[in-house]
Design an enzyme around this catalytic site. Structure first.
Site, mmCIF file in Angstrom:
data_model
loop_
_atom_site.group_PDB
_atom_site.id
_atom_site.type_symbol
_atom_site.label_atom_id
_atom_site.label_comp_id
_atom_site.label_asym_id
_atom_site.label_seq_id
_atom_site.Cartn_x
_atom_site.Cartn_y
_atom_site.Cartn_z
ATOM 1 N N ASP A 108 -32.534 24.163 -36.070
ATOM 2 C CA ASP A 108 -31.165 24.040 -36.588
ATOM 3 C C ASP A 108 -30.147 24.661 -35.619
ATOM 4 O O ASP A 108 -28.940 24.545 -35.815
ATOM 5 C CB ASP A 108 -31.040 24.641 -37.993
ATOM 6 C CG ASP A 108 -31.387 26.116 -38.034
ATOM 7 O OD1 ASP A 108 -31.850 26.658 -36.999
ATOM 8 O OD2 ASP A 108 -31.212 26.738 -39.098
ATOM 9 N N SER A 109 -30.656 25.273 -34.531
ATOM 10 C CA SER A 109 -29.770 25.725 -33.456
ATOM 11 C C SER A 109 -28.994 24.540 -32.877
ATOM 12 O O SER A 109 -28.000 24.720 -32.171
ATOM 13 C CB SER A 109 -30.571 26.425 -32.350
ATOM 14 O OG SER A 109 -31.661 25.624 -31.952
ATOM 15 N N GLU A 146 -38.803 36.127 -34.193
ATOM 16 C CA GLU A 146 -37.622 36.100 -33.332
ATOM 17 C C GLU A 146 -37.006 37.497 -33.203
ATOM 18 O O GLU A 146 -36.697 38.149 -34.215
ATOM 19 C CB GLU A 146 -36.583 35.114 -33.904
ATOM 20 C CG GLU A 146 -35.320 35.031 -33.046
ATOM 21 C CD GLU A 146 -34.448 33.825 -33.340
ATOM 22 O OE1 GLU A 146 -34.847 32.956 -34.141
ATOM 23 O OE2 GLU A 146 -33.353 33.760 -32.749
HETATM 24 O O1 KIV Z 1 -33.363 26.731 -34.409
HETATM 25 C C1 KIV Z 1 -34.009 27.199 -33.456
HETATM 26 O O2 KIV Z 1 -33.781 26.859 -32.293
HETATM 27 C C2 KIV Z 1 -35.047 28.168 -33.740
HETATM 28 C C3 KIV Z 1 -35.717 28.839 -32.585
HETATM 29 C C4 KIV Z 1 -34.804 29.794 -31.944
HETATM 30 C C5 KIV Z 1 -36.993 29.463 -32.966
HETATM 31 O O3 KIV Z 1 -35.330 28.414 -34.866
#
Ligand code: KIV
Length: 261
Positions: free
Chosen positions: A42-43, A179
């Site tokens: 979701d990043s 994380e």
């Molecule tokens: O949404 C994302 O990119 C993540 C990673 C940072 C593990 O959850």
């Protein structure tokens, strides 16, 4: 990579590499790479849409990006993120979100946190959907965490994260993202679990590593948290190529006589 491979890798002490992927063209590049598994994280709300946090990702947004990644990398194992609060609504809405992510092309889903959602996680797993957990810095909780900060530095916090990791394994998660936690905690959790841990800012002793594609390619020069390694200077390389193209156009060097019909 298949779902069984995750546990086999842990038993064989072979590390797992995971990279985020949000779109068709980078999925095609990743499809040709040896990277083990792709995360449609979701990043993408931040990296692809320019929002200030992952809170802005929606189920529809995630499904659209997952489908694009699936088209570009049909043979890679794809994990799709459950977006903000999608697992915290009623069971029907949570399962609708899971359905959307799986039908878009995910092989598994990832859900942040543990407290208050263990029965839901077990229900999703019992429904035949592999679930990856996510503990430590859980970016969807950025407002209650007071920012993107390292978690588990205090003994009580470390113990809570440790207990949550065991609870996620008991609920049936097949793997766990850790994380931004101290290296010692990453190692302690990894040793205690039978399922593989995949770290980002959790030190070298997790069972695998995950990075955001654009971060490891150095697309944002200024973004260089301690845990991140830039594998290329992407921003500079792309800028140079674009400026080269621009100067070729304005100076009349492009197109050449070989580049015309
Ligand atoms: O949404 C994302 O990119 C993540 C990673 C940072 C593990 O959850």
């Amino acid at each position: 990579m298949k779902i069984q491979t995750f546990r086999q890798r842990k038993v064989a002490r072979e590390k797992i590499s995971m990279v985020t992927c949000y779109d068709f063209w980078s999925a095609q590049i990743l499809a040709d790479s040896s990277v083990d598994t792709l995360l449609v994280g979701d990043s993408l709300a931040m990296v692809m849409h320019g929002f200030p946090s992952t809170v802005h990702a929606t189920v529809e947004m995630m499904a659209t990006h997952i489908a694009a990644v699936k088209r570009g990398a049909p043979n890679k194992f794809i994990v799709g993120d459950m977006p903000f609060l999608a697992a915290r609504k009623d069971l029907g809405q949570a399962m609708d979100a899971v359905t959307a992510l799986m039908q878009a092309g995910s092989n598994a889903i990832k859900i942040e946190g543990a407290a208050g959602q263990l029965p839901l996680l077990a229900h999703i797993v019992e429904s035949g959907v592999p679930v990856m957990g996510h503990l430590g810095l859980t970016p969807q909780s950025v407002e209650s965490l007071g920012g993107h900060k390292v978690q588990g530095r205090l003994d009580a916090d470390a113990q809570r994260i440790f207990n949550d990791a065991l609870a996620l394994q008991d609920a049936g998660c097949f793997s766990l993202v850790l994380e931004c936690i101290p290296q010692a905690l990453g190692e302690r959790i990894t040793l205690a679990l039978d399922i593989p841990t995949i770290g980002i800012g959790a030190g070298p002793n997790t069972d695998g590593q995950v990075l955001v594609l654009q971060d490891l390619l150095g697309m944002q020069k200024a973004f260089k948290p301690k845990f991140l390694r830039h594998y290329m200077q992407g921003h500079e390389l792309l800028s140079n190529a674009l400026n080269h193209y621009h100067s070729d156009v304005v100076e009349g060097h492009f197109p050449s006589c070989q580049e015309v019909y």
